[in-house]
Design a protein around this motif. Structure first.
Motif, mmCIF file in Angstrom:
data_model
loop_
_atom_site.group_PDB
_atom_site.id
_atom_site.type_symbol
_atom_site.label_atom_id
_atom_site.label_comp_id
_atom_site.label_asym_id
_atom_site.label_seq_id
_atom_site.Cartn_x
_atom_site.Cartn_y
_atom_site.Cartn_z
ATOM 1 N N SER A 1 -8.420 9.631 -2.365
ATOM 2 C CA SER A 1 -7.124 10.277 -2.136
ATOM 3 C C SER A 1 -6.373 9.613 -0.990
ATOM 4 O O SER A 1 -5.482 10.201 -0.404
ATOM 5 N N GLY A 2 -6.748 8.378 -0.677
ATOM 6 C CA GLY A 2 -6.128 7.637 0.419
ATOM 7 C C GLY A 2 -4.945 6.792 -0.032
ATOM 8 O O GLY A 2 -3.851 7.284 -0.257
ATOM 9 N N ARG A 3 -5.171 5.508 -0.209
ATOM 10 C CA ARG A 3 -4.087 4.574 -0.537
ATOM 11 C C ARG A 3 -4.415 3.740 -1.776
ATOM 12 O O ARG A 3 -5.566 3.433 -2.044
ATOM 13 N N PHE A 4 -3.345 3.359 -2.466
ATOM 14 C CA PHE A 4 -3.433 2.453 -3.604
ATOM 15 C C PHE A 4 -2.506 1.274 -3.327
ATOM 16 O O PHE A 4 -1.468 1.429 -2.688
ATOM 17 N N ARG B 1 0.840 -1.202 0.000
ATOM 18 C CA ARG B 1 0.000 0.000 0.000
ATOM 19 C C ARG B 1 0.871 1.247 0.000
ATOM 20 O O ARG B 1 1.840 1.339 0.745
ATOM 21 N N ARG B 2 0.499 2.204 -0.831
ATOM 22 C CA ARG B 2 1.173 3.511 -0.845
ATOM 23 C C ARG B 2 0.121 4.593 -0.766
ATOM 24 O O ARG B 2 -0.902 4.530 -1.433
ATOM 25 N N SER B 3 0.384 5.599 0.038
ATOM 26 C CA SER B 3 -0.558 6.712 0.140
ATOM 27 C C SER B 3 -0.400 7.624 -1.070
ATOM 28 O O SER B 3 0.687 7.741 -1.648
ATOM 29 N N VAL B 4 -1.478 8.282 -1.422
ATOM 30 C CA VAL B 4 -1.435 9.253 -2.503
ATOM 31 C C VAL B 4 -0.456 10.362 -2.137
ATOM 32 O O VAL B 4 0.317 10.820 -2.974
#
Length: 116
Positions: free
Chosen positions: A103-106, A62-65
């Motif tokens: 706009s959270g995590r991908f 997981r990476r944050s925007v």
């Protein structure tokens, strides 16, 4: 136009980008703001995502925007709202982990050669 780190601040002031950013502050987390970006900024952003981001296979990727847009800014010198970056990610085919917070995590991994 080819961007290099630090160049966007010079370009943005000349081309009214500072005013563009300030006039949209109330929508900074909305991914639809991506559609309002200047064409040349969209081109740089889309190319950077294509070259540096890959789908993740586990939740540990997981990476944050916010983190991704910071990597983009370090590499190009272009400041973006989180919403604009999230909109570009969705356009590129990535889906946010929580659809109610785009706009959270991908769930993605980054190519360390072009990041940071």
């Amino acid at each position: 136009m080819q961007y290099r780190p630090g160049m966007f601040s010079e370009v943005s002031i000349r081309n009214g980008m500072k005013e563009w950013i300030e006039s949209r502050f109330d929508r900074c987390d909305n991914p639809s703001i991506y559609n309002e970006l200047p064409h040349e900024v969209k081109d740089v952003l889309d190319a950077w995502i294509f070259a540096n981001i890959l789908p993740g296979k586990r939740t540990s990727t997981r990476r944050s925007v916010y983190g991704l847009k910071t990597d983009f800014q370090r590499a190009t010198g272009i400041y973006l709202y989180s919403g604009a970056f999230a909109g570009a990610m969705v356009k590129a085919g990535y889906r946010p982990m929580n659809p109610s917070n785009p706009s959270g995590r991908f769930n993605v991994i980054t190519n360390k050669n072009g990041v940071g």
